[in-house]
Design an enzyme around this catalytic site. Structure first.
Site, PDB file in Angstrom:
ATOM      1  N   ARG A   1     -64.705  51.208  24.106  1.00 22.83           N
ATOM      2  CA  ARG A   1     -65.685  51.830  23.232  1.00 22.83           C
ATOM      3  C   ARG A   1     -64.961  52.650  22.169  1.00 22.83           C
ATOM      4  O   ARG A   1     -63.900  53.229  22.426  1.00 22.83           O
ATOM      5  CB  ARG A   1     -66.637  52.741  24.026  1.00 22.83           C
ATOM      6  CG  ARG A   1     -67.650  51.979  24.861  1.00 22.83           C
ATOM      7  CD  ARG A   1     -68.665  51.246  24.005  1.00 22.83           C
ATOM      8  NE  ARG A   1     -69.658  50.518  24.791  1.00 22.83           N
ATOM      9  CZ  ARG A   1     -69.553  49.247  25.139  1.00 22.83           C
ATOM     10  NH1 ARG A   1     -68.471  48.547  24.799  1.00 22.83           N
ATOM     11  NH2 ARG A   1     -70.519  48.657  25.827  1.00 22.83           N
TER      12      ARG A   1
ATOM     13  N   HIS B   1     -66.012  43.840  17.091  1.00 22.17           N
ATOM     14  CA  HIS B   1     -66.630  43.925  18.417  1.00 22.17           C
ATOM     15  C   HIS B   1     -66.990  42.532  18.944  1.00 22.17           C
ATOM     16  O   HIS B   1     -68.131  42.265  19.336  1.00 22.17           O
ATOM     17  CB  HIS B   1     -67.879  44.812  18.376  1.00 22.17           C
ATOM     18  CG  HIS B   1     -68.206  45.426  19.712  1.00 22.17           C
ATOM     19  ND1 HIS B   1     -68.832  46.644  19.847  1.00 22.17           N
ATOM     20  CD2 HIS B   1     -68.003  44.987  20.986  1.00 22.17           C
ATOM     21  CE1 HIS B   1     -69.001  46.930  21.124  1.00 22.17           C
ATOM     22  NE2 HIS B   1     -68.500  45.935  21.843  1.00 22.17           N
TER      23      HIS B   1
END
Length: 309
Positions: A224, A272
């Site tokens: 993250r 991502h």
């Protein structure tokens, strides 16, 4: 009894189609279309609007569309009585292993240098390292961390792992807890972050941690964006202590046009995509938990709320 799909910024149609194919007759609503909030007992979500679920008095289960659940647990208005589940999927696991291996190989072979030199029409050779002579440290030894460790071991890397609590993993030299963190980092020429995002791990990739790594270490973050203190990373790269970074996750996504990472010559960016959830691959486990909820049976892949994963 109805299911609510909430995924702002994503196309929900593939999810709805896969759910109805898996579970004919399931009544599915898509936020923000009009619906009766009292009917909804099961929600499937990714990055829902904060405070949304407090409006559903009969909600029992919130299912993440992916392996991560921080986007759910970070909602301070989350109802106290709901259970949260995550995705555990072989496809996601395999894809993450392939992606990390590709980034590690890209680094030790210096392939990003050649991409940049091609743009400049510059012919220059760089010395490379072999897997057998490279130490890779993995922070986080859950399902994904174990899969990445196994993939790297099978490709002849020396693999080290660190976790909050003691884990016994095949073919990994394991460390755990704060007392063993420094020894782990000292053996990490390439550091891969696969930690869950919790209060304890937020901002863990910072200058103090980087300083414990060997000079010239390389960072790969596929967990993250909130794990990383961005200005600390740039400072440690610019002063030569770190050789660079491969980043797939960011505090703000999409990464803003003005962000300095875009133009940094030693930071590689991907949007991502290390492992992407495929609805048709995971709806079976979601539908099973829907049935388990209806029968008041224990859920699979349930999140331990006190741990945050």
């Amino acid at each position: 009894m109805s299911v609510l799909v909430v995924c702002p910024g994503k196309d929900p149609e593939n999810w709805v189609k896969a759910l109805k194919n898996q579970h004919p007759g399931m009544n599915v609503y898509v936020y923000p279309e009009e619906h009766d909030t009292e009917e909804v007992e099961f929600a499937i979500t990714w990055n829902h609007p904060r405070g949304l679920f407090k409006n559903y008095p009969n909600l029992k289960v919130i299912a993440s569309m992916g392996a991560g659940v921080d986007h759910i647990l970070s909602d301070a208005a989350l109802p106290d009585n709901v259970e949260v589940t995550k995705i555990v999927d072989d496809t996601l696991t395999e894809d993450m292993g392939d992606f990390v291996l590709s980034q590690v190989m890209n680094h030790i072979r210096g392939l990003h240098h050649y991409v940049k030199n091609q743009q400049k029409k510059q012919w220059e050779k760089f010395q490379y390292k072999r897997p057998q002579n490279t130490k890779v440290g993995i922070m986080g030894l859950g399902v994904l961390g174990n899969a990445v460790a196994d993939k790297l071991h099978k490709n002849f890397f020396k693999v080290y792992g660190w976790s909050r609590t003691e884990k016994n993993c095949d073919n990994v030299t394991s460390f755990h807890g704060k007392d063993q963190l420094q020894e782990f980092l000292e053996n990490s020429e390439i550091l891969v972050c696969l930690l869950p995002l919790t209060d304890d791990t937020c901002d863990i990739l910072n200058a103090d941690l980087f300083d414990m790594l060997p000079e010239g270490a390389y960072i790969i973050n596929v967990a993250r964006g909130e794990h990383l203190v961005e200005h600390d990373l740039m400072k440690m790269i610019d002063n030569g202590h770190l050789s660079g970074a491969s980043l797939d996750v960011f505090r703000e996504e999409p990464l803003p046009d003005e962000h300095p990472f875009w133009d940094h010559p030693r930071i590689n960016i991907t949007p991502h995509i290390a492992s992407l959830t495929k609805p048709e691959s995971v709806v079976a486990q979601i539908a099973e938990n829907y049935d388990r909820m209806k029968e008041d049976e224990p859920l699979k892949n349930k999140v331990e709320m006190e741990k945050g994963y």
